[in-house]
Design an enzyme around this catalytic site. Structure first.
Site, mmCIF file in Angstrom:
data_model
loop_
_atom_site.group_PDB
_atom_site.id
_atom_site.type_symbol
_atom_site.label_atom_id
_atom_site.label_comp_id
_atom_site.label_asym_id
_atom_site.label_seq_id
_atom_site.Cartn_x
_atom_site.Cartn_y
_atom_site.Cartn_z
ATOM 1 N N ASP A 1 0.908 -1.358 0.232
ATOM 2 C CA ASP A 1 -0.055 -0.093 0.072
ATOM 3 C C ASP A 1 0.842 1.305 0.041
ATOM 4 O OD1 ASP A 1 -2.442 -1.283 0.061
ATOM 5 O OD2 ASP A 1 -2.543 -1.422 2.309
ATOM 6 N N TYR B 1 7.013 -9.904 6.699
ATOM 7 C CA TYR B 1 6.990 -8.305 7.024
ATOM 8 C C TYR B 1 7.835 -8.156 8.512
ATOM 9 C CZ TYR B 1 3.995 -7.271 3.150
ATOM 10 O OH TYR B 1 3.165 -7.262 1.854
#
EC number: 5.4.99.12
Length: 284
Positions: free
Chosen positions: A63, A124
């Site tokens: 994003d 992540y």
């Protein structure tokens, strides 16, 4: 679903990184917004002197504001274009790309490779500090400031209740036709000597906003607003809870993407395209 490379083309794997601060995410968008995909595709077209734009497929779309250290993508190039340019392509891209995105490696991909569907996990890291003075100015674009003291042990206890294969609908932004069933392989937090808490989050795949929602729930546990069993209860309820906040994107970095051995790539590619259901789930 076949993923055969078109005759006369070669599939090229790209390993890359970027600072997401000034990007409107990975994927190209209408309206001229700046994206990572758009920058790389434009640079490829320019340095190969091609009239056509060759589209990238990425391991994990990020994003706006999210960073990547170990992103992976692939592109199918005409064999003659690859033959002519591959020796100097990396250096030419370095000269053409803006400084907030770098391609570190370019190589012909093995048979069956698909940057998205062949991946077996994505890892992540989310970084946050509870330092009363705030974030080091040199790290402000990569670390979230949480202005309540955090109990990292309580956060780790809560994280253990989220591991495994579940329907993460309570922690995802639903997308039409997409499953929210995922296998969360690792969720752990460590506080360094510098006070920065690094959350490591690894799963076979992630649905939209999943990592940032999980971190939002754990922060509520860490600062004492909720008990350690609360994130698992939210997960079991299967619906969005207004108390689960999607934390800001700048603390999140895609660190690494994992792939199986070359001989297993095609099988993984096929398996990942199947829509998942939980054991015992009905058809309707």
């Amino acid at each position: 679903m076949s993923d055969e490379v078109e005759a006369g083309f070669v599939r090229v794997r790209l390993d890359l990184s970027y600072d997401g601060s000034e990007f409107s995410g990975w994927a190209k968008q209408a309206g001229g917004r700046r994206t990572v995909q758009g920058e790389i595709e434009d640079a490829l077209r320019t340095v190969t002197r091609s009239r056509e734009t060759y589209e990238l497929t990425v391991a994990g779309r990020t994003d706006a504001g999210v960073h990547a250290r170990g992103q992976v993508a692939h592109v199918d190039l005409p064999r003659e274009v690859w033959a002519e340019h591959h020796v100097k392509l990396l250096k030419r891209l370095a000269g053409r790309l803006p400084r907030d995105v770098r391609v570190w490696a370019l190589r012909e991909a093995p048979s069956g490779f698909n940057a998205r569907f062949s991946a077996v996990w994505r890892r992540y890291a989310y970084r946050v500090t509870d330092n009363p003075g705030g974030v080091d100015p040199l790290l402000r674009g990569h670390v979230l400031w949480h202005d309540w003291p955090l109990d990292v042990d309580a956060m780790n206890e809560a994280a253990r209740g989220l591991l495994g294969e579940h329907d993460f609908a309570a922690y995802c932004k639903k997308r039409e036709g997409a499953t929210t069933i995922r296998t969360l392989q690792e969720l752990s937090l460590v506080q360094g000597e510098d006070g920065i808490v690094t959350a490591t989050v690894r799963a076979d795949a992630f649905c939209h906003n999943m990592v940032r929602s999980l971190i939002g729930a754990l922060l509520f546990v860490g600062d004492g607003h909720r008990g350690s069993d609360w994130p698992a209860k939210v997960l079991a309820a299967g619906v969005r809870d207004s108390a689960v906040h999607v934390v800001r994107p700048h603390g999140l970095t895609l660190e690494e993407v994992g792939y199986p051995a070359d001989e297993l790539l095609a099988a993984r590619n096929k398996e990942a395209r199947n829509k998942r259901s939980l054991p015992g789930a009905g058809c309707c």
